[in-house]
Design an enzyme around this catalytic site. Structure first.
Site, PDB file in Angstrom:
ATOM      1  N   SER A 145       8.427  77.093  19.729  1.00  0.00           N
ATOM      2  CA  SER A 145       8.213  77.455  18.189  1.00  0.00           C
ATOM      3  C   SER A 145       7.627  76.205  17.539  1.00  0.00           C
ATOM      4  O   SER A 145       6.578  75.645  17.802  1.00  0.00           O
ATOM      5  CB  SER A 145       9.614  77.770  17.453  1.00  0.00           C
ATOM      6  OG  SER A 145       9.377  78.096  16.257  1.00  0.00           O
ATOM      7  N   HIS A 278       8.988  83.583  12.311  1.00  0.00           N
ATOM      8  CA  HIS A 278       8.409  84.396  13.051  1.00  0.00           C
ATOM      9  C   HIS A 278       8.521  86.048  12.848  1.00  0.00           C
ATOM     10  O   HIS A 278       8.685  86.854  13.540  1.00  0.00           O
ATOM     11  CB  HIS A 278       8.750  84.388  14.670  1.00  0.00           C
ATOM     12  CG  HIS A 278       8.691  82.857  15.237  1.00  0.00           C
ATOM     13  ND1 HIS A 278       7.561  82.200  15.252  1.00  0.00           N
ATOM     14  CD2 HIS A 278       9.438  81.956  15.288  1.00  0.00           C
ATOM     15  CE1 HIS A 278       7.503  81.018  15.510  1.00  0.00           C
ATOM     16  NE2 HIS A 278       9.102  80.597  15.844  1.00  0.00           N
TER      17      HIS A 278
END
Length: 411
Positions: A145, A278
């Site tokens: 990430s 996300h």
């Protein structure tokens, strides 16, 4: 507590200086002393070695004081980098990292650049204080990430100041998206038996209306809901763990469905995040990234923000494969804000297809190292490879020693 070097000077049986004795020297002499002792890492011709990956952590690993030991042990390298951090962002972030309070450091707009910079600080210490040549000793990078930005810096695709600005701007928008929501949002990890994960993911997609069959929920397919109510699988972290992101109410409905009607009973763990990363709610951050990545670099006037090619491959969270072009990198890095992080797929690809044997986690915390080690079945140095992590100065010597031990390991 700050790292304190012992008073005794230590050398190995071969006369090599150890990390503890290195710290007793004045900062100005450490690099030369280490280079003399560990000449292998200064070789200008890279010997054949087991394929090696370095990886970087995402949000959630931040802690107050995470740069303090590094700054005290290696002030010549670390202090200018902390000054650059503050100057680049026009925020006294180095003080927040060092002194807190924790509530301020964990704020998304502070945590993300703080973690990224701490990760890069550790890498630069390895390079500048120990002569570790990343381009010769490492074959591929990846990051979880947020960690993807540090991976892109390490692999030569983003300049450090540009990456810092991108991360800060992105984080500010992400934080604003979450604060403007009219209901509770967040992230929930689901852990199940590894042989149940695939069918559970199918059941989740079916419930959310991501398949043609439509949704099992009364409210209709998830993509028809407002962004705040949509749920997405934010991370596929391991063969038995995924993370859901979005409306907590909607996630609760999903869990009820899984347990009552789909035959699954995963362990659910609410993560310490007040932002649904996300997920569709992060679309403004994705749109901002598209614009910023198309602007010229602020660190190198007249140059593109994304350097192409880099110095080694970097694996994308979106595709679980290395970036293939400059435009694809920009596209995927923007899409990463709203799409699933395919971490498990990335590790499987590197392990089985690229035959990566050595994995080195660089940055705060141990989460990433544990996830990788669990998947590839390695703990510490083994014949031809291993999984290591460097988050503290005390870990450097052992990791470099293990890398040297496996440098010429045969398949």
């Amino acid at each position: 507590m700050a790292f304190q070097a012992p008073l005794a000077i230590h050398h190995t049986s071969t006369g090599q200086m150890t990390f503890r004795s290195l710290l007793r020297l004045p900062a100005a002499l450490r690099t030369a002393a280490w280079k003399t002792s560990q000449a292998r890492w200064q070789s200008t011709t890279a010997p054949k070695h087991p394929k090696t990956a370095i990886f970087f952590p995402g949000q959630g690993v931040q802690r107050v004081g995470m740069t303090t030991d590094w700054a005290e042990a290696f002030p010549r390298t670390v202090k200018p980098m902390l000054e650059e951090l503050d100057e680049t962002l026009k925020v006294p972030l180095s003080k927040i990292i060092a002194d807190g309070p924790n509530s301020k450091l964990t704020a998304t707009e502070n945590a993300q650049p703080a973690i990224m910079m701490t990760s890069i600080i550790i890498l630069r210490v390895l390079e500048r204080e120990f002569g570790f040549k990343t381009s010769e000793r490492v074959d591929i990078t990846l990051g979880h990430s947020l960690g993807e930005f540090a991976a892109l810096v390490a692999a030569g695709y983003l300049r450090q100041p540009d990456a810092l600005r991108l991360v800060r701007r992105r984080a500010e928008v992400m934080a604003r998206c979450s604060k403007e929501v009219g209901e509770e949002v967040g992230m929930v990890a689901l852990v199940c038996e590894s042989d149940h994960l695939s069918s559970m993911v199918d059941a989740i997609h079916e419930f959310l209306g991501h398949h043609n069959e439509g949704s099992k929920a009364d409210s209709g397919p998830d993509y028809e809901l407002p962004a705040v109510q949509q749920v997405l699988i934010a991370n596929v972290n391991a063969k038995n763990q995924i993370v859901l992101s979005g409306s907590i109410r909607r996630i609760s409905e999903l869990l009820t469905h899984l347990r009552q009607f789909a035959g699954h009973d995963p362990r659910a763990v609410r993560l310490k995040s007040d932002s649904p990363f996300h997920s569709p709610l992060m679309k403004p951050a994705s749109e901002l990234m598209k614009k910023l990545l198309d602007q010229p670099s602020q660190a190198a006037k007249g140059e593109d923000t994304v350097v192409w090619p880099g110095i080694m491959p970097c694996v994308s969270n979106v595709s679980a494969r290395p970036f293939e072009s400059q435009q694809q990198l920009k596209d995927y890095l923007a899409r990463q804000c709203v799409e699933t992080v395919l971490w498990h797929d990335s590790i499987i690809y590197l392990h089985k297809e690229e035959k990566v044997k050595r994995w080195v986690g660089i940055g705060p915390g141990k989460v990433g190292r544990n996830l990788v080690g669990k998947e590839v079945g390695m703990k510490g140095a083994v014949k031809g490879g291993g999984v290591w992590g460097i988050s503290d100065p005390r870990e450097v010597e052992a990791v470099l020693r293990d890398l040297e031990m496996t440098e010429h390991a045969e398949e």
